[in-house]
Structure formats: structure tokens, C-alpha cells
Design a protein around this motif. Sequence first.
Motif, PDB file in Angstrom:
ATOM      1  N   UNK A  66     -10.367  31.194  24.104  1.00 57.67           N
ATOM      2  CA  UNK A  66     -11.317  32.088  24.588  1.00 57.67           C
ATOM      3  C   UNK A  66     -10.828  33.556  24.033  1.00 57.67           C
ATOM      4  N   UNK A  67     -11.785  34.314  24.068  1.00 60.12           N
ATOM      5  CA  UNK A  67     -11.287  35.517  23.420  1.00 60.12           C
ATOM      6  C   UNK A  67     -11.839  36.666  24.261  1.00 60.12           C
ATOM      7  N   UNK A  85     -16.151  39.545  25.164  1.00 59.20           N
ATOM      8  CA  UNK A  85     -15.703  38.165  25.760  1.00 59.20           C
ATOM      9  C   UNK A  85     -16.326  36.785  25.227  1.00 59.20           C
ATOM     10  N   UNK A  86     -15.402  36.040  24.587  1.00 61.19           N
ATOM     11  CA  UNK A  86     -16.222  34.687  24.172  1.00 61.19           C
ATOM     12  C   UNK A  86     -15.417  33.673  24.712  1.00 61.19           C
ATOM     13  N   UNK A  87     -16.244  32.734  25.384  1.00 58.87           N
ATOM     14  CA  UNK A  87     -15.691  31.446  25.776  1.00 58.87           C
ATOM     15  C   UNK A  87     -16.076  30.192  25.099  1.00 58.87           C
ATOM     16  N   UNK A  88     -15.183  29.240  25.302  1.00 51.70           N
ATOM     17  CA  UNK A  88     -15.704  27.798  24.746  1.00 51.70           C
ATOM     18  C   UNK A  88     -15.688  27.753  23.379  1.00 51.70           C
ATOM     19  N   UNK A  89     -14.619  28.480  22.575  1.00 51.44           N
ATOM     20  CA  UNK A  89     -14.894  28.376  21.151  1.00 51.44           C
ATOM     21  C   UNK A  89     -13.915  27.069  20.826  1.00 51.44           C
ATOM     22  N   UNK A  90     -14.601  26.151  20.168  1.00 56.76           N
ATOM     23  CA  UNK A  90     -14.077  24.846  19.930  1.00 56.76           C
ATOM     24  C   UNK A  90     -12.656  24.919  19.369  1.00 56.76           C
ATOM     25  N   UNK A 141      -7.177  39.582  22.298  1.00 57.30           N
ATOM     26  CA  UNK A 141      -6.295  38.575  22.649  1.00 57.30           C
ATOM     27  C   UNK A 141      -7.250  37.253  22.464  1.00 57.30           C
ATOM     28  N   UNK A 142      -6.542  36.144  21.942  1.00 55.54           N
ATOM     29  CA  UNK A 142      -7.045  34.819  21.714  1.00 55.54           C
ATOM     30  C   UNK A 142      -6.169  34.103  22.774  1.00 55.54           C
ATOM     31  N   UNK A 143      -6.733  33.222  23.611  1.00 60.11           N
ATOM     32  CA  UNK A 143      -6.104  32.446  24.488  1.00 60.11           C
ATOM     33  C   UNK A 143      -6.644  30.876  24.268  1.00 60.11           C
ATOM     34  N   UNK A 144      -5.422  30.218  23.975  1.00 66.78           N
ATOM     35  CA  UNK A 144      -5.595  28.764  23.859  1.00 66.78           C
ATOM     36  C   UNK A 144      -5.573  27.959  25.183  1.00 66.78           C
ATOM     37  N   UNK A 145      -6.703  27.155  25.377  1.00 65.03           N
ATOM     38  CA  UNK A 145      -6.759  26.548  26.672  1.00 65.03           C
ATOM     39  C   UNK A 145      -6.720  24.897  26.756  1.00 65.03           C
ATOM     40  N   UNK A 165      -9.438  32.250  32.712  1.00 62.32           N
ATOM     41  CA  UNK A 165      -8.771  32.223  31.444  1.00 62.32           C
ATOM     42  C   UNK A 165      -7.266  32.026  31.451  1.00 62.32           C
ATOM     43  N   UNK A 166      -6.588  33.101  31.986  1.00 62.06           N
ATOM     44  CA  UNK A 166      -5.052  33.224  32.582  1.00 62.06           C
ATOM     45  C   UNK A 166      -4.508  32.094  33.281  1.00 62.06           C
ATOM     46  N   UNK A 167      -5.404  31.515  34.093  1.00 62.72           N
ATOM     47  CA  UNK A 167      -4.964  30.303  34.964  1.00 62.72           C
ATOM     48  C   UNK A 167      -4.926  28.957  34.213  1.00 62.72           C
TER      49      UNK A 167
END
Length: 181
Positions: A66-67, A85-90, A141-145, A165-167
Amino acid sequence: MKSVILAVCLGLAAGSAQAFELTSPDFDDGGTLADEFVFDGFGCTGSNMSPALSWSDAPEGTKSFALMVHDPDAPTGGAGFWHWVVLDIPAGTTELAKDAGEKGGAKLPEGARAIANDYGFAGWGGPCPPEGDDAHRYNITLYALPVEKLEVPEGASTAVTGFMINGQTIGKATLQGKYGR
């Protein structure tokens, strides 16, 4: 003695691990964002193009990214301003091309989706701080999920999205650009 050797070996192994890193060929961390990235509206006349981003060494177990791009200096009473805000980036994705933040999401990787920014549309909304302010900081910020798809409800606010995202975050990398006028 065995525990000391084990601790030294573990310390060496941990020290050699690569850090999750986010970079851009368009600006250095802490550097100034060019006018092509600035919003076109609210008195600003930029090209509203998102910068190119690339990343490496995502944490083990990453299934998506997520970005979130945030201006903590915006005069909004403490909330700051969400620009993208971008979600579900493979998980196999390691970059977003310049202008991937175009409205509508056609230039995002397949499966990724943008949600509405604080300008009110899903896509990149570039910097446009008030005239005379000191340069604002734009934290990318790029988040690894550990999940392939983040179950953010349709129409969720950026605050709820950020909470979700943070959770789930197993790692994050941040790059900062600055802009003032």
C-alpha cells in the motif's frame, strides 16, 4: 560461550540483511519536488504528474503493498493532507512509473486501486502549499502487507484506510520530497 557465539552469529546475520528501501529517480530523499509533480489547481500550475518510485528488499511474507503520500505541514488543524493512496499493489511489483497516479488508475499495476485523496479524487494530487509557507514535507510511505487484498470498505476515509494499513504492516519504507511556493 556457546550463547555468546550464537549471539554474535545472529548479530552478523541481522546486520547483513538488506533494508526495505523506497527511492525515486525524480528526486533525492529530502529533495525538492519539480513543478511537473505539483497540483494543477488551487492557485498552483503544475503538471500534477506522480513521480516514479521504485523499491527493493521487501520483508519476507509480503503479499501486497500500500502506498500513502501525506503532507503533515498542511494547515488543516493537525490532520495534514493526503495526496495519494494506493492499495493492493501486487507483491511482485517493484516500481511505479512516472504518472502512474493518473486519475482513474489505468497506469497502476493490475489489481491495484487508488482511493480518494483529500482533493476528492482517486489518483495523485500533487503538492500545492499556501504561498509564503515554508516548504512542506511530502512523506511517501510504502507499506509491505501480509495480505493480497486489503479489505478497505468502499468510500472509507483516509484515516480508516491508514488505520487498516498500519494494523497489517510488516514493513515500511519512506521517501520524503519537499515543495514550497
